[in-house]
Design a protein around this motif. Structure first.
Motif, PDB file in Angstrom:
ATOM      1  N   ILE A  25      -9.937   4.235   5.159  1.00  0.00           N
ATOM      2  CA  ILE A  25     -10.165   5.286   6.149  1.00  0.00           C
ATOM      3  C   ILE A  25     -11.647   5.327   6.506  1.00  0.00           C
ATOM      4  O   ILE A  25     -12.026   5.419   7.678  1.00  0.00           O
ATOM      5  CB  ILE A  25      -9.675   6.645   5.624  1.00  0.00           C
ATOM      6  CG1 ILE A  25      -8.144   6.626   5.503  1.00  0.00           C
ATOM      7  CG2 ILE A  25     -10.129   7.781   6.555  1.00  0.00           C
ATOM      8  CD1 ILE A  25      -7.542   7.888   4.944  1.00  0.00           C
ATOM      9  N   ALA A  26     -12.492   5.217   5.479  1.00  0.00           N
ATOM     10  CA  ALA A  26     -13.941   5.236   5.725  1.00  0.00           C
ATOM     11  C   ALA A  26     -14.322   4.081   6.644  1.00  0.00           C
ATOM     12  O   ALA A  26     -15.110   4.242   7.571  1.00  0.00           O
ATOM     13  CB  ALA A  26     -14.696   5.151   4.405  1.00  0.00           C
TER      14      ALA A  26
ATOM     15  N   SER B 162       0.826  -1.204   0.000  1.00  0.00           N
ATOM     16  CA  SER B 162       0.000   0.000   0.000  1.00  0.00           C
ATOM     17  C   SER B 162       0.862   1.256   0.000  1.00  0.00           C
ATOM     18  O   SER B 162       1.933   1.264   0.590  1.00  0.00           O
ATOM     19  CB  SER B 162      -0.918   0.013   1.210  1.00  0.00           C
ATOM     20  OG  SER B 162      -1.944  -0.921   1.001  1.00  0.00           O
ATOM     21  N   PRO B 163       0.390   2.305  -0.670  1.00  0.00           N
ATOM     22  CA  PRO B 163       1.162   3.543  -0.686  1.00  0.00           C
ATOM     23  C   PRO B 163       1.252   4.143   0.712  1.00  0.00           C
ATOM     24  O   PRO B 163       0.381   3.927   1.549  1.00  0.00           O
ATOM     25  CB  PRO B 163       0.352   4.446  -1.615  1.00  0.00           C
ATOM     26  CG  PRO B 163      -1.032   3.907  -1.588  1.00  0.00           C
ATOM     27  CD  PRO B 163      -0.886   2.432  -1.379  1.00  0.00           C
ATOM     28  N   LYS B 164       2.318   4.892   0.958  1.00  0.00           N
ATOM     29  CA  LYS B 164       2.469   5.575   2.248  1.00  0.00           C
ATOM     30  C   LYS B 164       1.896   6.985   2.102  1.00  0.00           C
ATOM     31  O   LYS B 164       1.956   7.565   1.025  1.00  0.00           O
ATOM     32  CB  LYS B 164       3.945   5.663   2.605  1.00  0.00           C
ATOM     33  CG  LYS B 164       4.589   4.302   2.840  1.00  0.00           C
ATOM     34  CD  LYS B 164       4.316   3.793   4.249  1.00  0.00           C
ATOM     35  CE  LYS B 164       4.713   2.334   4.413  1.00  0.00           C
ATOM     36  NZ  LYS B 164       3.896   1.372   3.650  1.00  0.00           N
ATOM     37  N   PRO B 165       1.348   7.513   3.204  1.00  0.00           N
ATOM     38  CA  PRO B 165       0.823   8.883   3.115  1.00  0.00           C
ATOM     39  C   PRO B 165       1.901   9.858   2.624  1.00  0.00           C
ATOM     40  O   PRO B 165       3.072   9.713   2.972  1.00  0.00           O
ATOM     41  CB  PRO B 165       0.426   9.195   4.554  1.00  0.00           C
ATOM     42  CG  PRO B 165       0.170   7.874   5.175  1.00  0.00           C
ATOM     43  CD  PRO B 165       1.098   6.910   4.506  1.00  0.00           C
ATOM     44  N   PHE B 166       1.462  10.809   1.834  1.00  0.00           N
ATOM     45  CA  PHE B 166       2.346  11.787   1.194  1.00  0.00           C
ATOM     46  C   PHE B 166       3.349  12.370   2.184  1.00  0.00           C
ATOM     47  O   PHE B 166       2.975  12.876   3.240  1.00  0.00           O
ATOM     48  CB  PHE B 166       1.489  12.918   0.622  1.00  0.00           C
ATOM     49  CG  PHE B 166       2.243  13.943  -0.174  1.00  0.00           C
ATOM     50  CD1 PHE B 166       2.397  13.795  -1.544  1.00  0.00           C
ATOM     51  CD2 PHE B 166       2.786  15.057   0.439  1.00  0.00           C
ATOM     52  CE1 PHE B 166       3.076  14.740  -2.280  1.00  0.00           C
ATOM     53  CE2 PHE B 166       3.473  16.010  -0.289  1.00  0.00           C
ATOM     54  CZ  PHE B 166       3.615  15.846  -1.652  1.00  0.00           C
ATOM     55  N   GLY B 167       4.617  12.310   1.819  1.00  0.00           N
ATOM     56  CA  GLY B 167       5.642  12.936   2.641  1.00  0.00           C
ATOM     57  C   GLY B 167       6.165  12.061   3.752  1.00  0.00           C
ATOM     58  O   GLY B 167       7.147  12.399   4.401  1.00  0.00           O
ATOM     59  N   SER B 168       5.523  10.893   4.004  1.00  0.00           N
ATOM     60  CA  SER B 168       6.009  10.044   5.084  1.00  0.00           C
ATOM     61  C   SER B 168       6.755   8.832   4.538  1.00  0.00           C
ATOM     62  O   SER B 168       7.084   7.922   5.279  1.00  0.00           O
ATOM     63  CB  SER B 168       4.852   9.592   5.968  1.00  0.00           C
ATOM     64  OG  SER B 168       3.931   8.848   5.214  1.00  0.00           O
ATOM     65  N   GLU B 169       6.983   8.827   3.219  1.00  0.00           N
ATOM     66  CA  GLU B 169       7.738   7.734   2.629  1.00  0.00           C
ATOM     67  C   GLU B 169       9.164   7.764   3.170  1.00  0.00           C
ATOM     68  O   GLU B 169       9.676   8.804   3.552  1.00  0.00           O
ATOM     69  CB  GLU B 169       7.788   7.863   1.098  1.00  0.00           C
ATOM     70  CG  GLU B 169       6.435   7.907   0.427  1.00  0.00           C
ATOM     71  CD  GLU B 169       5.919   9.324   0.242  1.00  0.00           C
ATOM     72  OE1 GLU B 169       6.408  10.221   0.960  1.00  0.00           O
ATOM     73  OE2 GLU B 169       5.047   9.529  -0.606  1.00  0.00           O
TER      74      GLU B 169
ATOM     75  N   GLY C  22       1.849  16.917   8.665  1.00  0.00           N
ATOM     76  CA  GLY C  22       1.865  17.795   9.824  1.00  0.00           C
ATOM     77  C   GLY C  22       2.875  18.928   9.722  1.00  0.00           C
ATOM     78  O   GLY C  22       3.025  19.713  10.647  1.00  0.00           O
ATOM     79  N   LYS C  23       3.597  18.993   8.613  1.00  0.00           N
ATOM     80  CA  LYS C  23       4.588  20.055   8.448  1.00  0.00           C
ATOM     81  C   LYS C  23       4.079  21.082   7.445  1.00  0.00           C
ATOM     82  O   LYS C  23       3.077  20.890   6.774  1.00  0.00           O
ATOM     83  CB  LYS C  23       5.908  19.463   7.942  1.00  0.00           C
ATOM     84  CG  LYS C  23       6.517  18.442   8.866  1.00  0.00           C
ATOM     85  CD  LYS C  23       7.254  19.108  10.004  1.00  0.00           C
ATOM     86  CE  LYS C  23       7.943  18.059  10.873  1.00  0.00           C
ATOM     87  NZ  LYS C  23       8.668  18.653  11.969  1.00  0.00           N
TER      88      LYS C  23
ATOM     89  N   ILE D  95      -2.699   5.149   9.154  1.00  0.00           N
ATOM     90  CA  ILE D  95      -2.805   5.253   7.702  1.00  0.00           C
ATOM     91  C   ILE D  95      -2.946   6.702   7.256  1.00  0.00           C
ATOM     92  O   ILE D  95      -3.220   6.969   6.091  1.00  0.00           O
ATOM     93  CB  ILE D  95      -3.948   4.377   7.128  1.00  0.00           C
ATOM     94  CG1 ILE D  95      -5.301   4.738   7.730  1.00  0.00           C
ATOM     95  CG2 ILE D  95      -3.646   2.913   7.351  1.00  0.00           C
ATOM     96  CD1 ILE D  95      -6.441   3.986   7.083  1.00  0.00           C
ATOM     97  N   GLY D  96      -2.718   7.637   8.166  1.00  0.00           N
ATOM     98  CA  GLY D  96      -2.518   9.027   7.775  1.00  0.00           C
ATOM     99  C   GLY D  96      -3.759   9.821   7.453  1.00  0.00           C
ATOM    100  O   GLY D  96      -3.736  10.649   6.543  1.00  0.00           O
ATOM    101  N   VAL D  97      -4.837   9.609   8.215  1.00  0.00           N
ATOM    102  CA  VAL D  97      -6.081  10.308   7.881  1.00  0.00           C
ATOM    103  C   VAL D  97      -5.898  11.826   7.861  1.00  0.00           C
ATOM    104  O   VAL D  97      -6.482  12.522   7.035  1.00  0.00           O
ATOM    105  CB  VAL D  97      -7.222   9.889   8.840  1.00  0.00           C
ATOM    106  CG1 VAL D  97      -6.918  10.296  10.273  1.00  0.00           C
ATOM    107  CG2 VAL D  97      -8.536  10.481   8.400  1.00  0.00           C
TER     108      VAL D  97
END
Lengths: 337, 449
Positions: free
Chosen positions: B396-397, A321-328, B264-265, B411-413
């Motif tokens: 996420i849903a 699964s892809p990682k959230p943007f910027g946290s790769e 968060g940045k 998972i970065g919601v």
């Protein structure tokens, strides 16, 4: 300010939507199946239509009854039951008894699909389980192959090219001359056009490729899964056949590889959704298919390969699964600011 | 629609992930911004920005002039609010904004004179500190839609070095054309604004990034006198692919520099500042005149608007009046939006006033093609493929539904910017943005426990 009394609609964004709908996607899959269906009717006669009608009809009825009994909303309109029905019909020989087809349809819809929550929730492909259940329950009926175009005169039963080729490999000789010396072996052109024995939907490679082109143009599927699936089988067969391209061509067109790679392995619900996962999944499908064909006691491995990879799909997704943007993870030498 | 890239115009450093090809509908692209006559009454909201609301500094019965301070806050993340007309404060009452926030609204009845406040003078700007203070005093917030106070953005902590200023003229939302009109009509203001931001914040590179469906905007920059943006200049033009949500802040940073802003940045953490093009132009005008942010350009368009226009309106003007100025609503109007169709907010009626960050008023007739009944997810994966933030909206849903805050965080919601690409593309018609918001509240509630 007369417009202040007017009632407006308030809803969350976005306020525009793409034209894609589930029904439209399923309809496109049905359209993509039509060339193969037409080819099957030409090759095996009108009985094909009876089988298809029974299969699709049973699936739709089973879906409707299930939803009714479970007191859930009716999902016939999404056409997914029609697709399952079509694919079950594509996976049986023309000589099959109609009640067997109906049995497969009920197993596929009731046990595999609705017991697990209906569309989008089944963890394996319903049509493939339908096929496997038939294969396990009625092995003779499921391998009673009929010579194509013999329906106009006398129905002649025959062996399947894939089984013949498989026997040759196990005997240790897959040279061109050995392949051509088999009785009634269809030529490569016949293989392409479908003038060979086999299940209804798998015989005509050309029709399947037309279906693939349609699915790609309509963007229903991406080329990833068919490409890597067929590609993996091709590479292994090339090595196994010592770079004999005739053997390779027969391996690719015989059996259910194209049908499986184009219509079954690409099922949204049971395949990974992201690109990297799809590659892993498709290579896995190809690997298992080739191994069963080369070393297994069964002539065909497509169904089992796809089912095994279906089951592995959640695990494949877990690590692809892809990682959230910027946290790769940062690559070496990446811009560190 | 996309135009050929002139030599000297940069292309994106990195292609951004996902996104959707929405129809552009830039119907008003060739319509010059018209100045709407000052209204007879304005209602000025005390919350027109992200951050702390302002407290009114006037009371009912006071006489106010154009540009006079109406509300301010002692909080850092906030921006003062000024009067856009001259007249008398009639009432101060609660106002419900379309995002559900209730704030005070100062109602001012015009005396028809549009008398300028005598306290207005050219600000004294000589260093970074006085520049940031001047930007704060101007009341400027991000004019692109988010409304983040600009002085906060410009007040970069000393330990962070900014090397790139990105001027955002992507304007990826359908229909809206005010930013591209700004490029065409106020090119010199924009470049003057760029120069001062560059000077006081000591920024080396400037990238003016525009989507490739706005050839006229490129032309304006290329032809402007006194600058050579195609040649050896610190200020460069960049042509971006027209793909929603290209104009989102993190996307802009990635396109312009190849850097990714971590969750968060802020862009400042990777050495960038992203500013809306109209905000930059406003800074230049403010430093010339000292006149605070009291009007803005708004695109008024959509199938239910009789004569679509780009209009410059006083902040606080009743939206109904703005629509009436644009020929009024059609009888068949169905939905009215503040902002673009992808991220805009639907309004209950047209009684609200124009806010600082309000770049468009769109009114639509009922379009059955846009109404999708929610069906079961078929795991087609389109939402995940289009998500520019690399998230898995359906997952996420699902976690949101079972209120699993730990997994949601994992998972970065909170990386989700609610761009709506997932919901746009979903064939099952799932209101995924709504699910994202619900999931975010699950995380917030878990945190506050």
């Amino acid at each position: 300010m007369s417009n202040e009394e007017k009632l407006l609609v308030v809803s969350p964004s976005p306020h525009v939507r793409s034209a894609a709908t589930v029904t439209r996607i399923m309809f496109d899959v049905i359209v993509a199946c039509v060339p193969s269906l037409i080819a099957a009717v030409i090759l095996f006669g009108y009985r094909v239509l009876a089988i298809t009608a029974v299969s699709v009809g049973t699936c739709m009825l089973a879906e409707w009854v299930c939803r009714k009994v479970m007191k859930r909303h009716n999902t016939l309109g999404d056409l997914s039951a029609v697709v399952t029905g079509l694919l079950i019909a594509f996976n049986v020989p023309v000589s099959i008894k109609l009640w067997m087809v109906a049995f497969a349809g009920i197993v596929a819809i009731v046990v595999v699909k609705q017991f697990f929550g209906g569309i989008g929730m089944n963890f394996v492909n319903p049509a493939l389980i339908g096929r496997i259940v038939l294969l396990a329950s009625f092995p003779t009926a499921m391998s009673n192959w009929v010579q194509p175009l013999s329906w106009r005169t006398d129905v002649v039963t025959t062996a399947s090219p894939l089984a013949e080729i498989g026997n040759l490999y196990k005997a240790g000789d897959v040279s061109k001359s050995a392949i051509y010396s088999i009785d009634n072996m269809p030529s490569l052109l016949d293989m392409l056009l479908g003038k060979r024995s086999g299940s209804l939907g798998e015989v005509c490679a050309l029709a399947l490729l037309i279906g693939l082109a349609y699915l790609l143009i309509r963007k229903v599927i991406k080329p990833t899964i068919p490409f890597f699936y067929i590609g993996t089988v091709a590479v292994i067969m090339l090595i196994a056949g010592k770079f004999n391209f005739v053997f390779l061509a027969y391996e690719l067109m015989a059996g259910g590889l194209l049908l499986g790679a184009i219509f079954m392995a690409t099922d949204y619900t049971t395949s990974p959704v992201n690109f990297r996962g799809q590659i892993v999944y498709a290579i896995g499908c190809g690997l298992i298919t080739a191994l069963i064909r080369l070393f297994g006691s069964l002539p065909e491995g497509v169904s089992f390969a796809i089912i095994i990879m279906n089951i592995l799909t959640p695990h494949i997704e877990n690590f692809t699964s892809p990682k959230p943007f910027g946290s790769e993870k940062k690559k070496k030498g990446a811009d560190e600011k | 629609m996309s135009s050929k890239k002139p030599a000297g115009v940069l292309s994106a450093v990195t292609k951004v992930r996902g996104g959707v090809a929405v129809s552009h509908n830039k119907n008003t692209a060739n319509m010059a911004v018209e100045r709407m006559p000052a209204p007879e009454k304005v209602v000025i909201a005390m919350q027109q920005h992200i951050g702390a609301p302002c407290v009114p500094v006037v009371k009912v019965g006071d006489t106010v002039a154009v540009g006079q301070l109406l509300g301010d806050s002692d909080k850092f993340v906030s921006a003062p609010i000024h009067s856009s007309i001259s007249g008398t404060v009639k009432a101060i009452k609660d106002l419900k904004l379309p995002n559900g926030v209730i704030t005070k609204g100062i109602e001012i009845e015009s005396d028809g004179e549009m008398r300028l406040y005598e306290g207005i003078e050219k600000p004294d700007v000589h260093d970074r500190e006085s520049f940031v203070k001047a930007v704060r005093d101007s009341g400027l917030v991000g004019l692109g839609g988010a409304g983040f106070p600009t002085h906060v953005k410009l007040n970069v902590p000393a330990d962070k070095h900014i090397d790139t200023l990105i001027v955002n003229a992507a304007e990826c939302e359908p229909y809206i054309t005010v930013d591209s009109r700004e490029c065409i009509e106020n090119t010199e203001n924009i470049l003057a604004g760029v120069s001062v931001v560059k000077k006081y914040l000591d920024i080396k590179n400037v990238v003016i990034a525009i989507e490739d469906n706005k050839p006229a905007a490129f032309e304006a920059f290329i032809n402007v006198k006194g600058y050579d943006l195609l040649g050896d200049s610190d200020i460069k033009l960049m042509m971006l692919e027209s793909r929603y949500p290209q104009g989102a802040e993190k996307m802009m940073v990635q396109s312009a520099t190849g850097r990714k802003v971590p969750p968060g940045k802020l862009p400042a953490d990777v050495g960038c500042i992203v500013m809306n093009v109209a905000s930059v132009a406003f800074i230049a005008r403010y430093l010339e005149t000292g006149k605070p942010l009291i009007s803005r350009s708004v695109t008024v368009d959509g199938s239910a608007i009789n004569t679509p226009k780009n209009v410059r309106v006083a902040i606080g003007t009743n939206i109904g009046d703005v629509i009436d100025y644009c020929g009024g609503l059609k009888e068949s109007s169905y939905k009215i939006l503040m902002g673009g169709p992808m991220m805009g907010l639907a309004m209950l009626d047209t009684s609200l006033p124009i806010l600082k960050q309000n770049n468009a008023i769109l009114a639509f007739e009922k379009n059955p093609a846009l109404i999708k009944k929610e069906r079961d997810c078929i795991r087609c994966g389109r939402c995940e493929q289009v998500c520019p933030m690399g998230l898995m909206p359906t997952l996420i849903a699902r976690y949101g539904k079972i209120k699993d805050a730990d997994r949601l965080n994992k998972i970065g919601v909170n990386v989700c910017m609610e761009c709506g690409s997932c919901a746009y593309t979903c064939p099952a018609g799932k209101p995924l943005v709504q699910y994202m918001r619900l999931a975010k509240t699950v995380v917030r509630e878990a945190k506050s426990k």
